[in-house]
Design a protein around this motif. Structure first.
Motif, PDB file in Angstrom:
ATOM      1  N   VAL A  53       0.641  -1.444  -0.095  1.00 40.00           N
ATOM      2  CA  VAL A  53       0.035   0.217  -0.146  1.00 40.00           C
ATOM      3  C   VAL A  53       0.812   1.215   0.046  1.00 40.00           C
ATOM      4  O   VAL A  53       0.641   2.416  -0.736  1.00 40.00           O
ATOM      5  CB  VAL A  53      -1.056   0.189   1.261  1.00 40.00           C
ATOM      6  N   GLU A  54       2.104   1.236   0.716  1.00 40.20           N
ATOM      7  CA  GLU A  54       2.843   2.246   0.670  1.00 40.20           C
ATOM      8  C   GLU A  54       3.471   2.593  -0.554  1.00 40.20           C
ATOM      9  O   GLU A  54       3.685   3.595  -0.955  1.00 40.20           O
ATOM     10  CB  GLU A  54       4.032   2.011   1.729  1.00 40.20           C
ATOM     11  N   VAL A  55       3.512   1.610  -1.329  1.00 40.32           N
ATOM     12  CA  VAL A  55       4.034   1.696  -2.942  1.00 40.32           C
ATOM     13  C   VAL A  55       3.073   2.958  -3.698  1.00 40.32           C
ATOM     14  O   VAL A  55       3.752   3.716  -4.414  1.00 40.32           O
ATOM     15  CB  VAL A  55       4.267   0.541  -3.586  1.00 40.32           C
ATOM     16  N   ILE A  56       1.817   2.448  -3.420  1.00 42.97           N
ATOM     17  CA  ILE A  56       0.933   3.189  -4.088  1.00 42.97           C
ATOM     18  C   ILE A  56       0.930   4.915  -3.659  1.00 42.97           C
ATOM     19  O   ILE A  56       1.025   5.749  -4.421  1.00 42.97           O
ATOM     20  CB  ILE A  56      -0.665   2.827  -3.800  1.00 42.97           C
ATOM     21  N   SER A  57       1.195   4.949  -2.251  1.00 45.87           N
ATOM     22  CA  SER A  57       1.360   6.179  -1.741  1.00 45.87           C
ATOM     23  C   SER A  57       2.775   7.023  -2.293  1.00 45.87           C
ATOM     24  O   SER A  57       2.760   8.123  -2.839  1.00 45.87           O
ATOM     25  CB  SER A  57       1.548   6.252  -0.380  1.00 45.87           C
ATOM     26  N   GLY A  58       3.699   6.133  -2.626  1.00 46.82           N
ATOM     27  CA  GLY A  58       4.935   6.507  -2.816  1.00 46.82           C
ATOM     28  C   GLY A  58       5.036   7.041  -4.507  1.00 46.82           C
ATOM     29  O   GLY A  58       5.799   7.879  -4.643  1.00 46.82           O
ATOM     30  N   LEU A  59       3.982   6.248  -5.276  1.00 46.62           N
ATOM     31  CA  LEU A  59       4.186   6.873  -6.505  1.00 46.62           C
ATOM     32  C   LEU A  59       3.436   8.241  -6.604  1.00 46.62           C
ATOM     33  O   LEU A  59       3.900   9.114  -7.293  1.00 46.62           O
ATOM     34  CB  LEU A  59       2.980   5.851  -7.362  1.00 46.62           C
ATOM     35  N   GLY A  60       2.542   8.424  -5.650  1.00 47.85           N
ATOM     36  CA  GLY A  60       2.088   9.948  -5.704  1.00 47.85           C
ATOM     37  C   GLY A  60       3.002  10.819  -5.099  1.00 47.85           C
ATOM     38  O   GLY A  60       3.199  12.018  -5.972  1.00 47.85           O
TER      39      GLY A  60
END
Length: 215
Positions: A53-60
């Protein structure tokens, strides 16, 4: 060195730190979910899903810093808001899954085969997240950039999360305390709930709190 060149160098470093965060979370998430399922440890499995989930946030965050490199920004764009909403929803789903899983595990008396891998992953995560947190804070303060500092504090949350995994893994592995793995997963769920709430709050707030500091 001029102010613009200094800012460009710092933003380049912030961009690289964001990429490192994504790639590390991908590796950590893969290992944690695999061994979490293999060793039947819900805390490690939940920790791995949290990393994804942190990966999705990281893309932002990567997208945001990339925009900062081109021009000053004062608000989140559609991509960043969408990433935050998806992140928030994924965290809430994770919370639900961990709570249900913990209740079932406690009810049936399920126990992990071992939590050694969880302890090892937690130690690596503690070291990595501490480095990333300190580096992001340093860059954010030099740029006077509220968004980068905010991202650093998200990394700090992952740092604390790793201690929950480490504690539950060591307590179970050394003392074989019943249900400690389930309790560890509930601790992860609590942090995931906070992160989900913060993601939706950020998505609703268009302003970044950073105007002319990121040019």
């Amino acid at each position: 060195m001029s102010s613009n060149k200094t800012n460009k160098r710092l933003l380049d470093w912030a961009f690289k730190l964001s990429l490192v965060t994504i790639f590390y979370n991908l590796i950590e998430g893969g290992l944690s979910t695999f061994y979490g399922a293999e060793d039947e440890t819900l805390a490690l499995f939940g920790f791995g899903v949290d990393s994804f989930v942190e990966v999705i946030s990281g893309l932002g965050i990567v997208h945001m810093v990339w925009r900062m490199k081109s021009h000053s920004i004062e608000s989140r764009d559609k991509f960043e808001r969408a990433a935050l909403k998806i992140t928030g929803s994924a965290f809430y789903l994770l919370v639900l899954g961990l709570i249900v899983g913990a209740v079932i595990n406690i009810y049936v008396g399920a126990k992990p085969h071992t939590t050694k891998v969880g302890a090892i992953i937690a130690l690596f995560s503690i070291a990595t997240m501490y480095f990333l947190y300190k580096a992001k804070i340093k860059v954010g303060e030099k740029l006077n950039s509220a968004p980068i500092i905010s991202d650093a504090h998200c990394t700090k949350t992952c740092f604390y999360l790793s201690f929950i995994l480490l504690g539950s893994a060591l307590i179970y592995e050394i003392f074989r305390v019943p249900y400690v793995d389930a309790l560890g997963s509930l601790g992860i769920a609590w942090y995931a709930l906070k992160e989900g709430k913060e993601a939706f709050e950020k998505a609703r707030t268009n302003a970044l709190g950073c105007t002319d500091c990121c040019s």
